[in-house]
Design a protein around this motif. Structure first.
Motif, PDB file in Angstrom:
ATOM      1  N   ARG A   1       0.786  -1.178   0.040  1.00 48.29           N
ATOM      2  CA  ARG A   1       0.092  -0.111  -0.044  1.00 48.29           C
ATOM      3  C   ARG A   1       0.879   1.118  -0.085  1.00 48.29           C
ATOM      4  N   VAL A   2       1.992   1.373   0.850  1.00 51.95           N
ATOM      5  CA  VAL A   2       2.808   2.501   0.929  1.00 51.95           C
ATOM      6  C   VAL A   2       3.511   2.553  -0.275  1.00 51.95           C
ATOM      7  N   HIS A   3       3.837   1.336  -1.104  1.00 55.65           N
ATOM      8  CA  HIS A   3       4.817   1.342  -2.416  1.00 55.65           C
ATOM      9  C   HIS A   3       3.829   2.103  -3.513  1.00 55.65           C
ATOM     10  N   ASN A   4       2.525   1.774  -3.443  1.00 60.55           N
ATOM     11  CA  ASN A   4       1.380   2.181  -4.397  1.00 60.55           C
ATOM     12  C   ASN A   4       0.783   3.529  -3.929  1.00 60.55           C
ATOM     13  N   ALA A   5       0.926   4.032  -3.062  1.00 58.43           N
ATOM     14  CA  ALA A   5       0.308   5.428  -2.654  1.00 58.43           C
ATOM     15  C   ALA A   5       0.358   6.437  -3.852  1.00 58.43           C
ATOM     16  N   LYS A   6      -0.733   6.881  -3.975  1.00 54.83           N
ATOM     17  CA  LYS A   6      -0.790   8.204  -4.971  1.00 54.83           C
ATOM     18  C   LYS A   6      -1.484   9.051  -4.323  1.00 54.83           C
ATOM     19  N   PHE A   7      -1.241  10.311  -4.788  1.00 60.04           N
ATOM     20  CA  PHE A   7      -1.908  11.644  -3.951  1.00 60.04           C
ATOM     21  C   PHE A   7      -2.234  12.557  -5.109  1.00 60.04           C
ATOM     22  N   ARG A   8      -3.623  13.050  -4.952  1.00 57.07           N
ATOM     23  CA  ARG A   8      -3.615  14.031  -5.850  1.00 57.07           C
ATOM     24  C   ARG A   8      -2.963  15.277  -5.552  1.00 57.07           C
ATOM     25  N   LYS A   9      -2.677  16.181  -6.749  1.00 56.18           N
ATOM     26  CA  LYS A   9      -1.829  17.254  -6.663  1.00 56.18           C
ATOM     27  C   LYS A   9      -2.839  18.479  -5.830  1.00 56.18           C
ATOM     28  N   ALA A  10      -2.069  19.327  -5.123  1.00 52.62           N
ATOM     29  CA  ALA A  10      -2.962  20.530  -4.492  1.00 52.62           C
ATOM     30  C   ALA A  10      -3.598  21.171  -5.434  1.00 52.62           C
ATOM     31  N   ARG A  11      -4.490  22.042  -4.609  1.00 49.96           N
ATOM     32  CA  ARG A  11      -5.711  22.665  -5.628  1.00 49.96           C
ATOM     33  C   ARG A  11      -4.779  23.823  -6.043  1.00 49.96           C
ATOM     34  N   LEU A  12      -5.196  24.306  -7.333  1.00 50.34           N
ATOM     35  CA  LEU A  12      -4.623  25.378  -7.861  1.00 50.34           C
ATOM     36  C   LEU A  12      -4.300  26.644  -6.720  1.00 50.34           C
ATOM     37  N   GLY A  13      -3.104  27.440  -6.828  1.00 47.74           N
ATOM     38  CA  GLY A  13      -3.033  28.542  -5.864  1.00 47.74           C
ATOM     39  C   GLY A  13      -2.400  27.849  -4.737  1.00 47.74           C
ATOM     40  N   ARG A  14      -2.331  26.457  -4.460  1.00 47.38           N
ATOM     41  CA  ARG A  14      -1.809  25.936  -3.293  1.00 47.38           C
ATOM     42  C   ARG A  14      -0.487  25.206  -3.619  1.00 47.38           C
ATOM     43  N   ARG A  15       0.574  25.499  -2.958  1.00 45.17           N
ATOM     44  CA  ARG A  15       1.794  24.659  -3.153  1.00 45.17           C
ATOM     45  C   ARG A  15       1.856  23.099  -2.893  1.00 45.17           C
ATOM     46  N   GLY A  16       1.051  22.924  -1.855  1.00 48.52           N
ATOM     47  CA  GLY A  16       1.232  21.533  -1.251  1.00 48.52           C
ATOM     48  C   GLY A  16       2.680  20.885  -0.804  1.00 48.52           C
ATOM     49  N   TYR A  17       2.592  19.635  -0.358  1.00 50.42           N
ATOM     50  CA  TYR A  17       3.766  19.270   0.248  1.00 50.42           C
ATOM     51  C   TYR A  17       4.887  18.855  -0.972  1.00 50.42           C
ATOM     52  N   SER A  18       5.902  18.936  -0.784  1.00 49.94           N
ATOM     53  CA  SER A  18       7.137  18.608  -1.629  1.00 49.94           C
ATOM     54  C   SER A  18       7.109  17.150  -2.061  1.00 49.94           C
ATOM     55  N   MET A  19       6.732  17.002  -3.252  1.00 53.25           N
ATOM     56  CA  MET A  19       6.703  15.319  -3.803  1.00 53.25           C
ATOM     57  C   MET A  19       7.802  14.644  -3.493  1.00 53.25           C
ATOM     58  N   SER A  20       9.079  15.180  -3.646  1.00 49.18           N
ATOM     59  CA  SER A  20      10.193  14.357  -3.507  1.00 49.18           C
ATOM     60  C   SER A  20      10.400  13.783  -1.979  1.00 49.18           C
ATOM     61  N   GLN A  21      10.079  14.951  -1.235  1.00 55.49           N
ATOM     62  CA  GLN A  21      10.258  14.588   0.175  1.00 55.49           C
ATOM     63  C   GLN A  21       9.188  13.607   0.715  1.00 55.49           C
ATOM     64  N   VAL A  22       8.063  13.380   0.116  1.00 47.68           N
ATOM     65  CA  VAL A  22       6.977  12.746   0.701  1.00 47.68           C
ATOM     66  C   VAL A  22       7.235  11.387   0.218  1.00 47.68           C
ATOM     67  N   ASP A  23       7.705  11.143  -1.235  1.00 47.24           N
ATOM     68  CA  ASP A  23       8.270   9.965  -1.865  1.00 47.24           C
ATOM     69  C   ASP A  23       9.226   9.549  -1.165  1.00 47.24           C
ATOM     70  N   ASN A  24      10.362  10.025  -0.707  1.00 48.04           N
ATOM     71  CA  ASN A  24      11.552   9.502  -0.043  1.00 48.04           C
ATOM     72  C   ASN A  24      11.247   9.084   1.499  1.00 48.04           C
ATOM     73  N   PHE A  25      10.144   9.776   1.950  1.00 48.48           N
ATOM     74  CA  PHE A  25       9.632   9.433   3.366  1.00 48.48           C
ATOM     75  C   PHE A  25       8.824   7.879   3.238  1.00 48.48           C
ATOM     76  N   LEU A  26       8.021   7.882   2.090  1.00 47.68           N
ATOM     77  CA  LEU A  26       7.508   6.639   1.747  1.00 47.68           C
ATOM     78  C   LEU A  26       8.213   5.448   1.519  1.00 47.68           C
ATOM     79  N   ASP A  27       9.454   5.878   0.660  1.00 49.87           N
ATOM     80  CA  ASP A  27      10.454   4.682   0.439  1.00 49.87           C
ATOM     81  C   ASP A  27      10.979   4.265   1.762  1.00 49.87           C
TER      82      ASP A  27
END
Length: 94
Positions: A8-34
């Protein structure tokens, strides 16, 4: 249970942040999940505490980029945290 959660962790997918929002760093989240996945597939007691998941901090994505939706990431990490508690209890590590 551990292998299922690791998948489940390996296959986790997340929506992109709404327009006008930056959201979380994708590389940091992906590294944490790894790192979580590596702990789950390693034999023995995971060197990961449930509090590590709830206290995880990620930078915002760079300006002009939409990172992962913060709510999606938090909800997923909370679900993983609950399953990790079950794994620790079942393994007799709590």
């Amino acid at each position: 249970m551990r292998n299922r959660l690791a998948a489940r962790v390996h296959n986790a997918k997340f929506r992109k942040a709404r327009l006008g929002r930056r959201g979380y760093s994708m590389s940091q989240v992906d590294n944490f999940l790894d790192a979580i996945e590596r702990e789950l597939v390693s034999p023995g007691r995971p060197d990961l505490r449930p509090a590590d998941l709830s206290s995880a901090v990620f930078d915002k994505e760079r300006f002009g980029r939409r990172g992962y939706d913060e709510g999606d990431v938090r909800n997923f990490l909370h679900a993983v945290e609950l399953e990790l508690v079950d794994i620790l209890i079942e393994g007799g590590w709590v």
